[in-house]
Design a protein around this motif. Structure first.
Motif, PDB file in Angstrom:
ATOM      1  N   LYS A 164       3.055   1.253  -9.049  1.00  0.00           N
ATOM      2  CA  LYS A 164       3.605  -0.065  -8.716  1.00  0.00           C
ATOM      3  C   LYS A 164       2.561  -0.952  -8.047  1.00  0.00           C
ATOM      4  N   GLN A 165       1.740  -0.344  -7.189  1.00  0.00           N
ATOM      5  CA  GLN A 165       0.738  -1.130  -6.457  1.00  0.00           C
ATOM      6  C   GLN A 165      -0.139  -1.955  -7.394  1.00  0.00           C
ATOM      7  N   LEU A 224       3.624   1.582  -1.631  1.00  0.00           N
ATOM      8  CA  LEU A 224       4.350   1.720  -2.902  1.00  0.00           C
ATOM      9  C   LEU A 224       3.731   2.845  -3.727  1.00  0.00           C
ATOM     10  N   PRO A 225       4.497   3.434  -4.641  1.00  0.00           N
ATOM     11  CA  PRO A 225       3.883   4.382  -5.568  1.00  0.00           C
ATOM     12  C   PRO A 225       2.716   3.702  -6.283  1.00  0.00           C
ATOM     13  N   GLU A 226       1.703   4.491  -6.595  1.00  0.00           N
ATOM     14  CA  GLU A 226       0.472   3.894  -7.117  1.00  0.00           C
ATOM     15  C   GLU A 226       0.713   3.069  -8.383  1.00  0.00           C
ATOM     16  N   ALA A 236       0.827  -1.218   0.000  1.00  0.00           N
ATOM     17  CA  ALA A 236       0.000   0.000   0.000  1.00  0.00           C
ATOM     18  C   ALA A 236       0.857   1.262   0.000  1.00  0.00           C
TER      19      ALA A 236
END
Lengths: 440, 297
Positions: free
Chosen positions: B276-277, B272-274, B270
């Motif tokens: 990556k998520q 992580l940069p969006e 959660a």
């Protein structure tokens, strides 16, 4: 009298011939060239006619090389690792032995260290594929790049395999690489991958043969990434870009093999914003090689791409086909070309800001897509049907790829021998948003 | 096409030479040599069809040259046409029964075709002449592995490794996977083999993964975690690593500790940069961690 004169003339001639054959101690016969550059270290390699010790002098000005690294063992192959350097800093250098400088100490013998890993920095990358013809075609591609703006400050140089025709022998490397690109070799770290022609004289299993002797590549994560334990496949970081080099020819390509296992873990470990992968055999091509028919191309598409795409790879470069073929922004196509359809197109535009618009990698999307490029026409063109449906453009034209990466933006261009850009596209990644809140 | 044209040009040039000097044996010899060299040099170039056409021409002119059949067989083999490849190797061996390279590729083609018995016989023949060839031992090891004779396979992997100056991570991996199939698992042998591998290549993820798997298989969970902790720093504490540790911890019976690890993995994903998520790899890890928590409840 006449016969005495004849004999002495023969002796003089023989002596002269002997002298001219005797290798000069002061001769650099190869390089220098730069390997495995990082934010704190770089390897300088060169070859001399006779065995000597190895000395690299370096400093912040070409006329004031204050630091020295010495390797005391006598050798004709010189390999000096300079450590303790500052990130993103320009250094000038010279090479030689403990008694004299053989080359360098002027403006053209220089390198700039990599930025601190993770720090976004404007980055110029030059990519050539199947360049090993050692002929005018390769020279013209090179000259076009040297005349192209920004080539003076090329940060990285990638060779996509078949770097020296026809067998990748040491002699062929001399003609196709070292005699061909002397200026760039001495100022830009070169990152190669193994092509099938290089593989004819090299063996990836034992890391032996000219390719492995010539290049010093990371096997223990010396330049970032995860240690692969072999120079056949490796990764490295440059600023906020993670580069991955795979061996599509000689190494086991199966999903549970060592290379693919390393790839999964390497991707899981990277925090870099951009991921760029390269190898020799293209996953998509209808050039002089057909990605529907040849096993290496099929394997790489079926086994490497799902892993890379699951971790959001941005660009993939290959050669092998002697053409330029560049895809749309695509995802999840692992079958034959006939099965490519609209569902694989993330963006069916040209990726050009003055056309259909740049490719935006949507950070909300589960599959944000990647651009696949075949750039194998840096030494010759060989035609083909050039009609793979994944490709936005397919050209039977000599050239090289110029990449400029600046934080969230990546610009790629195909530079022809006439200096004209035949294709270009832009990929943009959005700024990171604030992380979502998680309820336990 | 261009290469085929080059070949045809060379051929036409040679034809002219032949017409002019038909009686000169040196020129005739050079002509055939040129054909063979050209055919050999183009066999890795261009479209399969063109490469085959070039070799067909060369074979028509020089039907007694076994290397040409070998090259043609290799092209068929690269295209997955095992029967065509085998036919060419047989032709090469008809001309030269001791042509070891053809025997080796014939064995590999039988293996790829799934004819493991013939692959075994052929590769044994190859090894009887090339006793120390690591590639031969490795190939026959794969055959024995498919035939279910893992002990024999492991022996040949040993030979492949011992005869190779710098055996690759892949060979060590194949040997370990073969040994893991033997019942009871030869733990000592695997550990000693991987110690050799680590000594040569360092603590790379491939070997550490194998040691983790070995210890999970033998229910030695604490040891598995010890090896998990030895994974490279940049891999440790990633969501993937935390989930893996959670799964091993759960197997060892430490449910609360396992839950904590799964939760940490979820928190880290959660954070992580969006962009990556939402990547499939992280979605998959998130699912595994969520499933891990659910199973523990």
């Amino acid at each position: 009298m006449r016969s005495t004169l004849r004999v002495s003339s023969i002796i003089v001639l023989l002596f002269g011939a002997l002298l001219s054959c005797h290798p000069n101690v002061d001769t650099v016969t190869r390089g220098p060239y730069l390997q495995t550059g990082t934010d704190a270290a770089i390897t300088v390699r060169w070859r001399t006619a006779v065995k000597t010790d190895s000395v690299v002098r370096y400093g912040h000005r070409p006329d004031n090389l204050t630091q020295t690294v010495i390797v005391h063992t006598d050798n004709i192959e010189h390999e000096v690792r300079i450590t303790g350097l500052k990130p993103l800093t320009r250094y000038y250098y010279s090479i030689g032995n403990s008694s004299k400088t053989l080359a360098g100490g002027n403006n053209s013998y220089r390198f700039t260290t990599s930025p601190t890993p993770g720090i976004a920095t404007p980055t110029r990358v030059w990519l050539i594929g199947d360049s090993g013809t050692a002929n005018d075609a390769a020279a013209t591609v090179y000259r076009a790049y040297l005349n192209y703006p920004g080539s003076e400050n090329t940060n990285l140089w990638i060779m996509l395999g078949d770097n020296a025709y026809n067998y990748g022998t040491d002699k062929q490397y001399q003609s196709a690489v070292f005699n061909m690109y002397p200026e760039l070799l001495r100022r830009t770290p070169l990152w190669p991958t193994l092509g099938n022609h290089d593989g004819r004289s090299a063996d990836s299993d034992s890391e032996s043969g000219p390719y492995y002797n010539i290049f010093s590549l990371p096997r223990n994560a010396e330049a970032g990434g995860l240690a692969s334990g072999t120079e056949a496949y490796y990764s490295f970081d440059y600023g906020n870009v993670h580069f991955i080099c795979l061996d599509s020819y000689e190494t086991d390509r199966t999903p549970d093999g060592a290379m693919m296992n390393w790839l999964k873990n390497d991707l899981a470990a990277t925090d870099e914003k951009w991921i760029i992968a390269f190898w020799h055999h293209p996953p998509y091509s209808k050039g002089s090689h057909d990605s529907d028919a040849e096993i290496e191309l099929i394997d790489m598409r079926q086994y490497a791409l799902p892993i890379l795409e699951s971790y959001g790879v941005d660009l993939v470069f290959a050669g092998h086909s002697h053409s330029y073929e560049r895809s749309f922004l695509i995802d999840s196509h692992y079958g034959l070309s006939g099965t490519f359809n609209a569902s694989h197109l993330i963006d069916k535009g040209d990726g050009r800001e003055n056309g259909n618009g740049a490719y935006h990698k949507d950070y909300h999307a589960l599959h944000a897509g990647a651009v696949y490029t075949v750039a194998g026409a840096s030494g010759k063109t060989s035609g083909g049907t050039l009609d793979h449906p994944a490709m936005f453009v397919s050209l039977n034209q000599l050239g090289s790829v110029v990449l400029d990466i600046n934080n969230d933006r990546l610009d790629a261009k195909y530079l022809g021998t006439d200096g004209i850009i035949s294709d270009y596209f832009t990929v943009i990644k959005g700024q990171d948003s604030f992380p979502a809140t998680v309820l336990n | 096409m261009q290469l085929a044209r080059v070949f045809l040009t060379v051929q036409s040039l040679c034809n002219t030479l032949l017409q002019q000097k038909a009686s000169n044996p040196l020129i005739i010899g050079n002509y055939f040599l040129l054909l063979i060299i050209t055919a050999t040099s183009v066999c890795a170039h261009g479209l399969t069809h063109d490469r085959l056409q070039t070799l067909d021409h060369a074979i028509a002119h020089s039907p007694k040259e076994p290397a040409l059949y070998l090259n043609r067989g290799r092209i068929y083999q690269d295209s997955g046409l095992w029967d065509d490849a085998l036919l060419n190797y047989a032709q090469a061996l008809q001309i030269d029964t001791d042509f070891n390279e053809a025997i080796y590729w014939q064995g590999k083609a039988y293996f790829q075709k799934g004819d493991y018995k013939k692959a075994e016989i052929t590769l044994q023949k190859y090894l009887s002449q090339e006793f120390h060839a690591p590639a031969g031992h490795r190939s026959i090891a794969k055959v024995y592995s498919r035939l279910g004779d893992n002990l024999k396979a492991a022996e040949h992997y040993d030979q492949a490794i011992n005869n190779d100056q710098n055996p690759s991570p892949q060979i060590y991996l194949e040997r370990t996977r073969t040994l893991l199939k033997i019942d009871p698992i030869p733990v000592k042998r695997i550990n000693s083999g991987l110690a050799d591998a680590i000594n040569r290549h360092g603590q790379i993820v491939t070997f550490l993964d194998l040691l983790i798997d070995l210890n999970i298989k033998t229910a030695n969970y604490q040891e598995a975690i010890v090896w998990l902790e030895k994974l490279p720093t940049n891999l440790k504490n990633t969501p993937l690593w935390l989930t893996r540790k959670g799964a091993i911890t759960a197997l060892s019976g430490h449910q609360n500790a396992a839950k904590k690890l799964f939760r940490r993995a979820l928190e880290d994903i959660a954070a992580l940069p969006e962009y990556k998520q939402n990547l499939p790899a992280f979605v998959s890890v998130r699912y595994q961690a969520e499933q891990g928590i659910l199973q523990l409840k």
